[in-house]
Design an enzyme around this catalytic site. Structure first.
Site, PDB file in Angstrom:
ATOM      1  N   CYS A 120       0.890  -1.170   0.000  1.00  0.00           N
ATOM      2  CA  CYS A 120       0.000   0.000   0.000  1.00  0.00           C
ATOM      3  C   CYS A 120       0.924   1.215   0.000  1.00  0.00           C
ATOM      4  O   CYS A 120       2.138   1.106  -0.016  1.00  0.00           O
ATOM      5  CB  CYS A 120      -0.925  -0.016   1.206  1.00  0.00           C
ATOM      6  SG  CYS A 120      -0.115   0.503   2.712  1.00  0.00           S
ATOM      7  N   ARG A 172     -11.857   6.380   4.931  1.00  0.00           N
ATOM      8  CA  ARG A 172     -11.606   5.001   5.342  1.00  0.00           C
ATOM      9  C   ARG A 172     -11.593   4.885   6.865  1.00  0.00           C
ATOM     10  O   ARG A 172     -11.878   3.828   7.415  1.00  0.00           O
ATOM     11  CB  ARG A 172     -10.248   4.521   4.810  1.00  0.00           C
ATOM     12  CG  ARG A 172     -10.164   4.481   3.309  1.00  0.00           C
ATOM     13  CD  ARG A 172      -8.904   3.808   2.864  1.00  0.00           C
ATOM     14  NE  ARG A 172      -8.765   2.503   3.517  1.00  0.00           N
ATOM     15  CZ  ARG A 172      -7.790   1.657   3.212  1.00  0.00           C
ATOM     16  NH1 ARG A 172      -6.896   1.977   2.303  1.00  0.00           N
ATOM     17  NH2 ARG A 172      -7.698   0.497   3.815  1.00  0.00           N
ATOM     18  N   ASP A 215       0.630   5.643  13.700  1.00  0.00           N
ATOM     19  CA  ASP A 215      -0.589   6.229  13.124  1.00  0.00           C
ATOM     20  C   ASP A 215      -0.811   7.673  13.562  1.00  0.00           C
ATOM     21  O   ASP A 215      -1.732   8.316  13.065  1.00  0.00           O
ATOM     22  CB  ASP A 215      -1.820   5.395  13.494  1.00  0.00           C
ATOM     23  CG  ASP A 215      -1.785   4.041  12.823  1.00  0.00           C
ATOM     24  OD1 ASP A 215      -2.584   3.159  13.196  1.00  0.00           O
ATOM     25  OD2 ASP A 215      -0.930   3.833  11.936  1.00  0.00           O
ATOM     26  N   ARG A 247       4.379  -3.996   3.358  1.00  0.00           N
ATOM     27  CA  ARG A 247       3.454  -4.623   4.303  1.00  0.00           C
ATOM     28  C   ARG A 247       3.201  -6.105   4.019  1.00  0.00           C
ATOM     29  O   ARG A 247       2.096  -6.522   3.710  1.00  0.00           O
ATOM     30  CB  ARG A 247       2.166  -3.821   4.381  1.00  0.00           C
ATOM     31  CG  ARG A 247       2.443  -2.402   4.833  1.00  0.00           C
ATOM     32  CD  ARG A 247       1.213  -1.563   4.973  1.00  0.00           C
ATOM     33  NE  ARG A 247       0.452  -1.942   6.163  1.00  0.00           N
ATOM     34  CZ  ARG A 247      -0.705  -1.343   6.475  1.00  0.00           C
ATOM     35  NH1 ARG A 247      -1.186  -0.419   5.681  1.00  0.00           N
ATOM     36  NH2 ARG A 247      -1.365  -1.711   7.543  1.00  0.00           N
TER      37      ARG A 247
HETATM   38  C1  EPZ Z   1      -1.937  -2.309  11.907  1.00  0.00           C
HETATM   39  O1  EPZ Z   1      -1.472  -2.634  10.623  1.00  0.00           O
HETATM   40  C2  EPZ Z   1      -2.883  -1.127  11.738  1.00  0.00           C
HETATM   41  N1  EPZ Z   1      -4.003  -1.542  10.891  1.00  0.00           N
HETATM   42  C3  EPZ Z   1      -2.136   0.038  11.089  1.00  0.00           C
HETATM   43  O2  EPZ Z   1      -3.040   1.135  11.051  1.00  0.00           O
HETATM   44  C4  EPZ Z   1      -0.957   0.411  11.993  1.00  0.00           C
HETATM   45  O3  EPZ Z   1      -0.225   1.440  11.366  1.00  0.00           O
HETATM   46  C5  EPZ Z   1      -0.064  -0.813  12.207  1.00  0.00           C
HETATM   47  O4  EPZ Z   1      -0.843  -1.901  12.751  1.00  0.00           O
HETATM   48  C6  EPZ Z   1       1.073  -0.534  13.179  1.00  0.00           C
HETATM   49  O5  EPZ Z   1       0.544  -0.096  14.399  1.00  0.00           O
HETATM   50  C7  EPZ Z   1      -4.995  -2.282  11.441  1.00  0.00           C
HETATM   51  O6  EPZ Z   1      -4.985  -2.607  12.617  1.00  0.00           O
HETATM   52  C8  EPZ Z   1      -6.129  -2.639  10.532  1.00  0.00           C
HETATM   53  P1  EPZ Z   1       1.799  -4.632  11.484  1.00  0.00           P
HETATM   54  P2  EPZ Z   1      -0.700  -4.035  10.394  1.00  0.00           P
HETATM   55  O7  EPZ Z   1       1.536  -6.003  10.978  1.00  0.00           O
HETATM   56  O8  EPZ Z   1      -1.202  -5.053  11.316  1.00  0.00           O
HETATM   57  C9  EPZ Z   1       5.849  -5.701   9.333  1.00  0.00           C
HETATM   58  C10 EPZ Z   1      -4.216   2.889  10.067  1.00  0.00           C
HETATM   59  O9  EPZ Z   1      -3.790   4.006   9.751  1.00  0.00           O
HETATM   60  N2  EPZ Z   1       5.240  -7.013   9.069  1.00  0.00           N
HETATM   61  O10 EPZ Z   1       1.761  -4.373  12.943  1.00  0.00           O
HETATM   62  O11 EPZ Z   1      -0.746  -4.324   8.931  1.00  0.00           O
HETATM   63  C11 EPZ Z   1       5.140  -4.574   8.582  1.00  0.00           C
HETATM   64  O12 EPZ Z   1       5.638  -4.453   7.263  1.00  0.00           O
HETATM   65  C12 EPZ Z   1      -3.410   1.651   9.758  1.00  0.00           C
HETATM   66  O13 EPZ Z   1      -5.277   2.692  10.695  1.00  0.00           O
HETATM   67  C13 EPZ Z   1       5.997  -7.987   8.417  1.00  0.00           C
HETATM   68  O14 EPZ Z   1       7.156  -7.771   8.046  1.00  0.00           O
HETATM   69  O15 EPZ Z   1       0.773  -3.630  10.798  1.00  0.00           O
HETATM   70  C14 EPZ Z   1       5.459  -3.369   9.435  1.00  0.00           C
HETATM   71  O16 EPZ Z   1       6.752  -2.892   9.096  1.00  0.00           O
HETATM   72  C15 EPZ Z   1      -2.222   1.974   8.864  1.00  0.00           C
HETATM   73  N3  EPZ Z   1       5.435  -9.194   8.178  1.00  0.00           N
HETATM   74  C16 EPZ Z   1       5.504  -3.942  10.862  1.00  0.00           C
HETATM   75  O17 EPZ Z   1       5.659  -5.363  10.713  1.00  0.00           O
HETATM   76  C17 EPZ Z   1       4.150  -9.494   8.559  1.00  0.00           C
HETATM   77  O18 EPZ Z   1       3.684 -10.631   8.315  1.00  0.00           O
HETATM   78  C18 EPZ Z   1       4.235  -3.687  11.651  1.00  0.00           C
HETATM   79  O19 EPZ Z   1       3.171  -4.132  10.851  1.00  0.00           O
HETATM   80  C19 EPZ Z   1       3.400  -8.492   9.219  1.00  0.00           C
HETATM   81  C20 EPZ Z   1       3.964  -7.261   9.473  1.00  0.00           C
END
Ligand code: EPZ
Length: 423
Positions: A116, A399, A307, A121
């Protein structure tokens, strides 16, 4: 498409009611796949992402009603388990149906969400954990094809990185697994805590809720009876409006909010000179005439949330001095910087670190939203910019923010939602 026309040099007064948390609602809607009863949830926010996930569930055969802020979801008629690309591409959190579908049906196909605007992600940690629980995962033509013919088995899972939706996915998969699952390095966000609390109240014994080590005792494919619940307030929406009070030097009160979810955000606003009057479910910000510069590093909860990074960058342009903001979670979450610079902000980027020289005068102009939180940062900047700012592509805002322009208009902002052809 719509855009927001905002007249700058705003002063705010009054109260803003905070809506239910988008990021709590999404896993809780996916959780309904684990239920044998109709799941009733209150305080569900009317935002695009929620409607997208409800549509996905109905495409799978579930039925739901959603009136005002109460939703009732019944998944007993859920007949198929393929979450298609057309929906998943619009909302990557659709990945949250993977764990529950696999746990309940033993098979599912979920489109890879793809990256995205803010980063690549990946979902590799979700998939690796499910494989450890006995799933067979194949990636075919952009789809995750997951099977677990013998059901999922509880086991010990160590997450290499803290992942919010990864933790939620595995908690839900473990809820129907055979035996005990321990998740080490689990996310501790309030949204994950609420999911665990509701599952715990539904007969799935979960220990360590709110800590980095979760233990889930699965029901061995026995569907759950999930009691009615009320979704927690949206801490990011609340933080955004606190920044609105701070950036305009206005005293406003937030209602239906849980200050205990905003510790790091309130601490940073206090460091910048603001003070607060806090009760059980309200926060009043008492702003300061002169904002002090700030140093921020985004990290997982309970540290400062990524966020809120964009919103604080807008705020930092109005602080007297040099602020430093380091983004440690996502590789491309500075797209608001170029738009703020076009408004006159003095920001320099060096890798994942932004240096903001304040206080700078901002000038209204046409700006473009690029992602959900960047959009809200542009709205904050527009509120203190000279003249008029038009914020375009606000489908990003829709959103995750319930009736943003109405809530801001009610506290004194000169803001209108117009159709692009109205320029
Ligand atoms: C959640 O996303 C939130 N979305 C995001 O909010 C928020 O920014 C993010 O957590 C961090 O707090 C929802 O809850 C729907 P992560 P998520 O998995 O779960 C890496 C908003 O604005 N990672 O915690 O997708 C990833 O690339 C949104 O409301 C891997 O490498 O985030 C990132 O660098 C934007 N492999 C870090 O971990 C994986 O399998 C944290 O990602 C999963 C994640």
């Amino acid at each position: 498409m719509d855009y927001l026309k905002i007249q700058g040099n705003t002063k705010l007064q009054g109260t803003i009611e905070i809506s239910g948390a988008k990021n709590a609602s999404l896993p809780l809607i996916a959780m309904s796949i684990l239920a044998k009863n109709s799941v009733v949830m209150k305080n569900l926010p009317q935002v695009a992402d929620i409607n997208t996930l409800l549509k996905l569930l109905s495409n799978l055969g579930a039925t739901f009603s959603f009136n005002n802020d109460v939703a009732t979801i019944n998944t007993s008629s859920l007949a198929q388990t393929k979450a298609t690309y057309d929906i998943v591409k619009t909302m990557r959190a659709s990945i949250l149906v993977l764990g529950p579908l696999l746990a309940r049906f033993g098979h599912c196909e979920v489109s890879l969400p793809g990256g995205c605007a803010i980063g690549q992600r990946p979902v590799d940690l979700h998939l690796k954990a499910l494989e450890q629980m006995g799933a067979n995962i194949e990636i075919k033509a952009g789809y995750i094809e997951a099977t677990a013919p013998n059901g999922l088995k509880g086991c010990e899972i160590i997450f290499d990185k803290i992942t919010v939706t990864g933790t939620a996915n595995i908690v839900m998969a473990a809820a129907l697994a055979d035996g005990k699952t321990t998740i080490i390095n689990a996310a501790r966000e309030p949204e994950v805590v609420q999911l665990c609390e509701i599952l715990n109240n539904s007969g799935v014994k979960i220990d360590g809720i709110g800590t980095a080590v979760l233990t889930i005792n699965g029901s061995n494919k026995e569907l759950l009876n999930i009691p009615k619940f009320t979704i927690i307030p949206d801490r990011i929406e609340a933080g955004t409006y606190l920044c609105a009070g701070a950036i305009t030097n206005s005293e406003i009160t937030l209602t239906n909010v849980d200050a205990s979810h905003l510790g790091a955000v309130i601490a940073k606003l206090e460091e910048m000179g603001n003070s607060f009057e806090i009760t059980q479910n309200t926060i009043k910000i008492l702003p300061t005439d002169e904002l002090k510069p700030i140093k921020i590093t985004t990290q997982e909860y309970p540290a400062f949330p990524t966020d809120m990074q964009a919103q604080f960058m807008a705020l930092a342009t109005q602080a007297n001095g040099v602020s430093i903001i380091e983004e440690k979670l996502f590789e491309n979450r500075f797209m608001h910087v170029s738009e703020l610079q076009r408004m006159g902000a003095d920001i320099t980027l060096n890798g994942h670190t932004a240096t903001i020289n304040g206080k700078t005068k901002l000038y209204g102009t046409d700006v473009m939203a690029t992602d959900l939180r960047a959009s809200s940062a542009l709205v904050l900047a527009a509120m203190v910019a000279d003249n008029q700012t038009n914020v375009h592509r606000i489908y990003h805002l829709d959103r995750g923010y319930v009736q943003l322009e109405t809530k801001l208009k009610n506290v004194g902002v000169d803001i209108k939602r117009l159709k692009e052809d109205a320029i």
